[in-house]
Scaffold this motif. Structure first.
Motif, PDB file in Angstrom:
ATOM      1  N   GLU A  99       0.788  -1.227  -0.076  1.00 28.28           N
ATOM      2  CA  GLU A  99      -0.058  -0.151   0.024  1.00 28.28           C
ATOM      3  C   GLU A  99       0.783   1.177  -0.037  1.00 28.28           C
ATOM      4  O   GLU A  99       1.529   1.404   0.973  1.00 28.28           O
ATOM      5  N   TYR A 159       1.084   5.367  -2.027  1.00 31.46           N
ATOM      6  CA  TYR A 159       0.348   6.434  -2.735  1.00 31.46           C
ATOM      7  C   TYR A 159       1.387   7.395  -3.495  1.00 31.46           C
ATOM      8  O   TYR A 159       2.587   7.730  -2.979  1.00 31.46           O
ATOM      9  N   SER A 177      -0.169   0.589  -6.529  1.00 28.72           N
ATOM     10  CA  SER A 177      -0.713  -0.205  -5.517  1.00 28.72           C
ATOM     11  C   SER A 177      -1.195   0.455  -4.319  1.00 28.72           C
ATOM     12  O   SER A 177      -0.849   0.305  -3.213  1.00 28.72           O
ATOM     13  N   PRO A 178      -2.189   1.474  -4.506  1.00 24.61           N
ATOM     14  CA  PRO A 178      -2.745   2.270  -3.350  1.00 24.61           C
ATOM     15  C   PRO A 178      -3.351   1.528  -2.373  1.00 24.61           C
ATOM     16  O   PRO A 178      -3.614   2.130  -1.326  1.00 24.61           O
ATOM     17  N   ASP A 179      -4.086   0.387  -2.887  1.00 23.30           N
ATOM     18  CA  ASP A 179      -4.670  -0.457  -1.891  1.00 23.30           C
ATOM     19  C   ASP A 179      -4.723  -2.011  -2.664  1.00 23.30           C
ATOM     20  O   ASP A 179      -4.961  -2.220  -3.540  1.00 23.30           O
ATOM     21  N   PRO A 180      -4.013  -2.815  -1.608  1.00 27.35           N
ATOM     22  CA  PRO A 180      -3.631  -4.058  -2.114  1.00 27.35           C
ATOM     23  C   PRO A 180      -5.077  -5.089  -2.416  1.00 27.35           C
ATOM     24  O   PRO A 180      -4.976  -5.908  -3.189  1.00 27.35           O
ATOM     25  N   THR A 232      -1.471  -9.157   2.048  1.00 27.99           N
ATOM     26  CA  THR A 232      -0.997  -7.648   2.104  1.00 27.99           C
ATOM     27  C   THR A 232       0.050  -7.474   2.645  1.00 27.99           C
ATOM     28  O   THR A 232       0.559  -7.775   3.566  1.00 27.99           O
ATOM     29  N   VAL A 246      -0.998  -3.506   4.524  1.00 25.82           N
ATOM     30  CA  VAL A 246      -2.299  -2.577   4.661  1.00 25.82           C
ATOM     31  C   VAL A 246      -1.696  -1.411   5.786  1.00 25.82           C
ATOM     32  O   VAL A 246      -1.028  -2.003   6.871  1.00 25.82           O
ATOM     33  N   ASN A 300      -6.585   4.388   7.240  1.00 28.22           N
ATOM     34  CA  ASN A 300      -7.932   3.530   7.070  1.00 28.22           C
ATOM     35  C   ASN A 300      -8.853   3.555   8.256  1.00 28.22           C
ATOM     36  O   ASN A 300      -8.141   3.408   9.642  1.00 28.22           O
TER      37      ASN A 300
END
Length: 353
Positions: A44, A46, A54-57, A75, A78, A83
């Motif tokens: 994860e 940005y 891969s901003p969100d696995p 992951t 994460v 989050n």
């Protein structure tokens, strides 16, 4: 000893379209599944070419889970600090069900100041947000009518739906780059460990493993059941010189990407990240030949890579799972596929039990 793969993109639109990188990732995961690899993992990150595809696995791992049959999806990691725990627990529970219980969840603290700034989260809250977030997710997975009154989040009573496929929840890992204290906390809690010796160095990572294994035993957990994943770049070819040339190209581009992403450490400081100001110069200090000599990257022909892994087993133990970073996007996907096949045919049999 078991082996998995890691997807860590270090490209942007100038190098390849995101859709093409995702297609290649899914295809490589399908190949890894067919060849019997243990897991496929992604990150994860940005904004930067360093990990930014891969901003969100979860979405990518969901696509992989639906295209494969046996390989675990992981992951790595994460970020609880970015989050809400209810949303994170729910997304991961869906993935656990869609994969029919093949999910491993690595949690990390993050370390790029620009990411924290974008989420309006203080670097000095990193450790506290991590610990609160992991515990909240764990309770949401394993309990009903959860009431949470934390420092950063308050909710409840709530009962999460869907429930995880695995009972009571997916295996939890803690990602740590340099901290024996984090490894010790993970071991005491009975959680797995994800590490990168290329960051901490051989002796630093041995200290991390020692702290983890001792804390695992002190926590009363079953001996020999520790879960350790260690990541290395892999460049494999019949011609060792060709493999090293490919590795040098990929690692030099990686160095440029991490230098860009960590430049903010030239002005950022945090008690939660002692010594991280040195990362501003990290990209300039990464030299492929030195990293290869120190077994921080695996590159060569099958016999040479076999010897490297034998050395890693002596340093870190033969109970670890090696995770090969093979799909940065800087090299054609066919090169990664060749490495996977060649490793399965010519290297992995030496470590089968």
């Amino acid at each position: 000893m078991r082996f998995g793969i890691t997807f860590f993109p270090t490209i942007g639109p100038e190098q390849a379209a995101a859709a093409d990188w995702y297609d290649d990732a899914v295809n490589l995961a399908v190949l890894a599944d067919e060849l019997g690899y243990h897991h496929v993992k992604t990150v994860e990150h940005y904004f930067f070419a360093y990990g930014g595809y891969s901003p969100d696995p979860v979405p990518l791992l969901t696509a992989i889970a639906r295209a494969t049959r046996r390989i675990r999806v992981a992951t790595g990691a994460v970020i609880p600090a970015f989050n809400h725990p209810v949303q994170l627990a729910a997304r991961l529970a869906v993935l656990d069900n869609l994969s029919r219980g093949r999910l491993d969840v690595g949690f990390g603290r993050a370390f790029l100041p620009d990411e924290f700034a974008a989420f309006q989260v203080s670097l000095d809250e990193s450790r506290a947000r991590f610990e609160e977030g992991v515990r909240a997710v764990e309770r949401l997975w394993s309990e009903q009518d959860v009431v949470w009154q934390g420092t950063f989040h308050q909710f409840g009573p709530v009962t999460l739906l869907p429930r995880p496929y695995q009972d009571p929840h997916p295996p939890i890992y803690v990602a740590t780059a340099t901290s024996p204290a984090s490894a010790e906390a993970a071991g005491r809690a009975g959680r797995g460990l994800q590490g990168v010796p290329a960051i901490s160095g051989r002796h630093g990572f041995q200290d991390i493993l020692t702290a983890y294994r001792k804390a695992w035993a002190d926590g009363g957990h079953e001996p020999g059941e520790e879960r350790i994943q260690i990541s290395f770049g892999l460049f494999l070819a019949e011609d060792g010189d060709e493999a090293r040339a490919l590795g040098r190209t990929d690692e030099e581009l990686y160095s440029a990407r991490i230098a860009e992403a960590t430049s903010a450490w030239g002005r950022a400081r945090s008690a939660d990240y002692p010594g991280y100001e040195r990362l501003e110069k990290a990209g300039k200090l990464l030299h492929f030949d030195e990293r290869l000599k120190d077994n921080q990257v695996l590159a060569g022909n099958p016999a040479e890579v076999t010897r490297q892994i034998e050395q890693l087993a002596e340093w870190y133990g033969d109970d670890v799972v090696l995770s090969f970073t093979i799909h940065s996007g800087n090299l054609p996907a066919e090169v990664s596929a060749r490495s996977l096949r060649l490793f399965t045919e010519r290297v992995a049999p030496a470590f089968a039990r």
